[in-house]
Every structure is written in C-alpha cells, then in structure tokens.
Design an enzyme around this catalytic site. Structure first.
Site, PDB file in Angstrom:
ATOM      1  N   SER A  76       0.867  -1.173  -0.052  1.00  0.00           N
ATOM      2  CA  SER A  76       0.129   0.081   0.170  1.00  0.00           C
ATOM      3  C   SER A  76       0.954   1.419   0.085  1.00  0.00           C
ATOM      4  CB  SER A  76      -0.907  -0.088   1.003  1.00  0.00           C
ATOM      5  OG  SER A  76       0.088   0.013   2.577  1.00  0.00           O
ATOM      6  N   HIS A  77       0.212   2.501  -0.303  1.00  0.00           N
ATOM      7  CA  HIS A  77       0.969   3.579  -0.317  1.00  0.00           C
ATOM      8  C   HIS A  77       1.663   3.974   1.072  1.00  0.00           C
ATOM      9  CE1 HIS A  77       1.234   7.942  -0.031  1.00  0.00           C
ATOM     10  NE2 HIS A  77       1.939   7.826  -0.944  1.00  0.00           N
TER      11      HIS A  77
END
Length: 123
Positions: A76-77
């Site tokens: 994920s970011h």
C-alpha cells in the site's frame, strides 16, 4: 513531545494489531488524520493514524514518527512511503481510529504489527 525510542517506557497490552509494513519501534503522540483538512494539525514526531493514505499524504511522512492505517497491505501507499522515509508502519489495523485518541502516547511496532499504549515507568 518529540517521538523517541521506547527506552524508559513500558508498553501495555496491544490496543491495535495489523500487518507489519515498515520495521522499527517508536513512541509518540497520536494524530488522527481523517482527510487533507487535518494536515495542518500534524506536528513533528506525531504518529499518524488514518484510514488510508494516497500520494497527496506523502508530505506528512517527513514529519511523522510512524504511521498506522486501518486498511492496506505491505504494498500500500502508506507501507511503501514509510519504508522510504525509514519510519515504522502498521497497516490493516482495523478499528485503530476508534481505539486511539489524539495526543495519547503510543508505541508503534512496525516489525511485529502491534500498537501499544505507553505509560511512563517514572513516578
């Protein structure tokens, strides 16, 4: 309060658990961030606690001691950017925003995926 390693502090039982996403353990005050409207409230050494992040949130990682998100995974970011900035991250910590309050001192263990309340051992 500036974030620091947890030396001199005793962590309590975990109050949130998620996926470890960026190694390390650090303590600091919670900063609940619901949207970009809350960015101005983040101070150096805060632990960002949020639902998720996206590229517009990257500026906060230079201030944060750690990040805890309610969603996401190791790709994920939040996880990727936390590793780039060298700060601990726990992702997919369901209910973290409801369990944590602004300014509460917590310890984020990005190696094991645990978030602990921290109490001082000094009297």
């Amino acid at each position: 309060m500036v974030a620091r390693q947890t030396g001199g502090k005793m962590p309590e039982a975990p109050i949130a658990t998620g996926a470890p996403a960026s190694r390390g353990v650090v303590a600091g005050p919670v900063r609940l961030v619901h949207s970009v409207d809350d960015f101005d409230a983040v101070r150096p050494g805060d632990v960002i606690v949020c639902r998720t992040t996206d590229p517009s949130w990257t500026v906060l990682f230079s201030l944060a001691a750690a990040v805890v998100t309610e969603t996401g995974g190791i790709l994920s970011h939040a996880a990727i950017v936390a590793r780039e900035y060298g700060i601990p991250a726990v992702v997919a910590a369901k209910g973290a925003m409801a369990s944590l309050a602004n300014h509460r001192i917590i310890s984020v263990d990005g190696t094991n995926g645990h978030v602990h309340a921290v109490r001082s051992t000094q009297r």
